[in-house]
Structures are given as structure tokens and as C-alpha cells.
Scaffold this motif. Sequence first.
Motif, PDB file in Angstrom:
ATOM      1  N   ALA A  36     -57.038 -32.841  11.246  1.00 14.74           N
ATOM      2  CA  ALA A  36     -57.708 -33.934  10.532  1.00 14.74           C
ATOM      3  C   ALA A  36     -57.100 -34.054   9.137  1.00 14.74           C
ATOM      4  CB  ALA A  36     -59.208 -33.662  10.438  1.00 14.74           C
ATOM      5  N   TYR A  39     -56.279 -39.087   3.535  1.00 17.41           N
ATOM      6  CA  TYR A  39     -55.088 -39.640   2.888  1.00 17.41           C
ATOM      7  C   TYR A  39     -55.444 -40.190   1.503  1.00 17.41           C
ATOM      8  CZ  TYR A  39     -53.311 -39.323   7.658  1.00 17.41           C
ATOM      9  OH  TYR A  39     -52.949 -38.867   8.895  1.00 17.41           O
ATOM     10  N   ASN A  42     -57.095 -43.659   1.362  1.00 11.47           N
ATOM     11  CA  ASN A  42     -58.473 -43.837   1.842  1.00 11.47           C
ATOM     12  C   ASN A  42     -59.245 -42.534   1.647  1.00 11.47           C
ATOM     13  OD1 ASN A  42     -60.718 -44.932   2.964  1.00 11.47           O
ATOM     14  ND2 ASN A  42     -59.889 -45.113   5.046  1.00 11.47           N
ATOM     15  N   SER A  45     -62.573 -41.299   3.625  1.00 13.29           N
ATOM     16  CA  SER A  45     -62.600 -41.291   5.091  1.00 13.29           C
ATOM     17  C   SER A  45     -61.668 -40.211   5.634  1.00 13.29           C
ATOM     18  CB  SER A  45     -62.169 -42.662   5.626  1.00 13.29           C
ATOM     19  OG  SER A  45     -62.087 -42.648   7.030  1.00 13.29           O
ATOM     20  N   GLN A  47     -59.448 -38.876   8.741  1.00  8.25           N
ATOM     21  CA  GLN A  47     -58.804 -39.265   9.995  1.00  8.25           C
ATOM     22  C   GLN A  47     -58.706 -38.022  10.869  1.00  8.25           C
ATOM     23  OE1 GLN A  47     -56.743 -42.450  10.337  1.00  8.25           O
ATOM     24  NE2 GLN A  47     -56.579 -41.968  12.508  1.00  8.25           N
ATOM     25  N   ARG A  48     -59.499 -37.961  11.929  1.00  5.03           N
ATOM     26  CA  ARG A  48     -59.519 -36.749  12.739  1.00  5.03           C
ATOM     27  C   ARG A  48     -59.195 -37.040  14.213  1.00  5.03           C
ATOM     28  NH1 ARG A  48     -65.388 -34.134  13.163  1.00  5.03           N
ATOM     29  NH2 ARG A  48     -64.183 -32.931  14.664  1.00  5.03           N
ATOM     30  N   LYS A  65     -46.696 -38.897   5.717  1.00  5.41           N
ATOM     31  CA  LYS A  65     -47.965 -39.439   5.232  1.00  5.41           C
ATOM     32  C   LYS A  65     -48.403 -38.848   3.889  1.00  5.41           C
ATOM     33  CE  LYS A  65     -49.016 -42.073   8.813  1.00  5.41           C
ATOM     34  NZ  LYS A  65     -49.280 -43.534   8.691  1.00  5.41           N
TER      35      LYS A  65
END
Length: 417
Positions: A36, A39, A42, A45, A47-48, A65
Motif C-alpha cells: 500500500a 502518494y 493525494n 488517500s 492506494q492499497r 511514483k
Amino acid sequence: MEIKFMKTRHLKYIFARYYKKPSIYEPPEFDKREFAFVYFENPDSMQRHMGFSSLEELIMHIEQKIPRHIYYSSAIYEYPSAVNMNEKEWLGAELVFDIDVDHIDTPCKKLHDRWICLDCGANGWGLAPQACYKCGSERIRKETWVCETCISVAKDESLKLIDFLISDFGFRKNELLIVFSGHRGFHIHIYNEKILELNQEARREIADYVRGIGINYKMFIPVKGSLIKPYNPDFWDPAWLGRVSRALYNLFTSINLEENLKKIGIADRAIKKISSLKQEIIKKLEEKPPNWNYLSKVIDENTWEIIFHKVAEEEGAKIDERVTIDIKRLIRLPGSLHGKTGMKVSKIDYHGLENFDIRKHAVVFAENPVKVDIKNPPQKILDVLLEAKKGVVKVPYYIYVYLLANGAEVRMIKSTS
């Protein structure tokens, strides 16, 4: 808003320099782990539900990234990238302990932590209260930093925990994965086949054991009318028997006995009695085996209960039990950077923990001094005293990165190297 955007972009640029040659840890059963990321673009939030077939593939993703935070699952799954947790098919999980100094009231917090009530504006330095002292509101905003003292306290708690794991549970040092979290403490992982299948209830029992929860003082100390036959422990006994014996001996022989008893809530009358009998109590404790019967006759049951529970609390390891009982935990990946400090999430061995040095083990950015313009700084960050200075000051570059990552109102003027 534009300044915040530029600071974020600048921090990402700094992280990108580190991730050009990252030394990322490869956990066992790598392709069965969920990964997970948070970033920079964002930050609110995660991202997983991502999986990678190899470490090289993961590193390529990181280099492309430049995430602010990177996590992996303590659990292994048949299908780690499945979006629905029920479809992942859980196969087992490491046993993980988290020691975070944020949960421990250290005296140094008055130098670097502060809080403000969002309802009435009351504010102060030190550990933030659960509710505002002035209006009772629980809408408290905290600003926290970490210094050398914080890390030292977390290190001592980690060593205490490892003593439980090795002496009481029989794990070997080489079975432990010890990790500096990059922020306020340490993570201890255990990976072996017997551990993997433990359910939450079994993990809760382990967590309670190392915290000293549920220990009945009547099993240690003779109590009038009790149906429980006490163990009458000696100082060399294993596990909690020896820990409690030694801790009680240290308490009764302490120079500040009266002050220490008062701190734990013993009534004045009982303190006076115990103090007057101090030398006799010590004499009885130094008999072989210690004469607990004498102590039970001169100390009333209520006082014993208070003393014993405090001793158990002090001797127990201050872990975050929610992490230990969680069988699907996401935890920081060793080798990555902590997005709030810019320090490395570092894998270390037992000797490295004993001799932990923040600059040697976790600081990855330069130590050269830079001039920064900062508003309302804390008095101390890591190993650097700011002494309530404000305006333009010189700090090592890695401190500048920490200030930037943790949201301080800071601006670098120029490098002085």
C-alpha cells in the motif's frame, strides 16, 4: 495553497534522490504480500490492494511514483491484490509488536509537543490531554516531534519486550525482525510457521501477557482469607515471578520510598507504616527465600493490590495491543522513508537496537548546516536543540527535511556548506 503545493513538490524531489538507490527489504513470501502507498499527490488517500511478483518490480514502482509512505501486509494471502478482503484468502500473519513513544508520557514532550483546543483556544506544551482542561472539548489538535530522549525510551521498552519474547516465549534473536519505524519507535516482527496461524484471541493473550494484564496479585503474595495458594516467588524465578520479586525489592529499597509510594496512590497512613518498617521489610525480603508472609502481615490487602498493579504496569512492555492482535495489519516497509520525518524505516539487529544511534541508523540525508526561516519551532528535534529560537537559524539539512515533512512553517534560505 500554492506554498503548500510547492513544499510538497520540494519534499518529493528530496525523497526522489533517496529512491534512486533504495535498499528495500524483501519480506518472506514476497509475492503473497499486499502493498500500500500514500502518494504526494493525494496525501489523504491510501492506494492499497497491490501485489508485486518480485522485489525488482516493487522498486521500479517506487522509483517511478516516489511514494510518501510505503506499507506492506503482516499477513500473507493467496491473492494479495484482490480488492475485496474476503477474496484475498488469508494464509497466515506475522506476529507484530509496535512500540510508539507517542503513547508514553516522557518529560521531554514539554520541549517539543504542543496542543490546542479547537473550540476554546486553550493550549499547552507536553502530552496532549484527552479532553480540554478548560472546556472539556475533545477537539484537540496536536503537534508532535521526536527527540533523542523519546527514541531512547522507545528503545528501552523494545528491549524489555524482547526479553519477554526470548526468556518467556523461547524465541531466538535471529527469529526477530527489529525495525526502527522512522518516527517514534520500533516494530518487532516474528515470522515462523507456529506463529502464522494464531488467531486474534491467541494474539490478544500474548499482548496481555507482555503488558502484565490480568496478573492476580493473590498468586504472588499471601492474602488473608484468599483460597489461592501463592507462589512465594524468589528473585531468580523465571518470567513474571522473578520480575515482580525484583521490582518489589527495588521499590522497598529505594531511597525515595515515601515519594514513590505517594506517586502510585498509597494512602498517607500506609506510607507512614511502611516507611517505619522499611529496614525490617528489606531484611525479610533478603531472606532465602524472601519472607512474603511478613509483608502480607504489615501491609494491608488494598495497599498490596495498588502496589502490585503499579509494579506489573511498570514491568510490562508498553506495546500498542491493537497492532499485535490485528491479523491483517499494514505496516511500514523497511528501507522506505517515513513521510513525516524523512528518516529511514531501518532494519536493525539486536546489537544495533542496544546501541541505536539515530544518525547512524535512520538519517539518510546530509548533515551539513543550512539556514532556515522557521516560525514557532519546538525546543528540541532529534539531537538538535533549537532553544526556543525563531526566525533564521542554522540546522543540519536532515532536520530541515524533518521540519518540512512534519508541516512546520519553515523555509530554507540557503545552504551554508
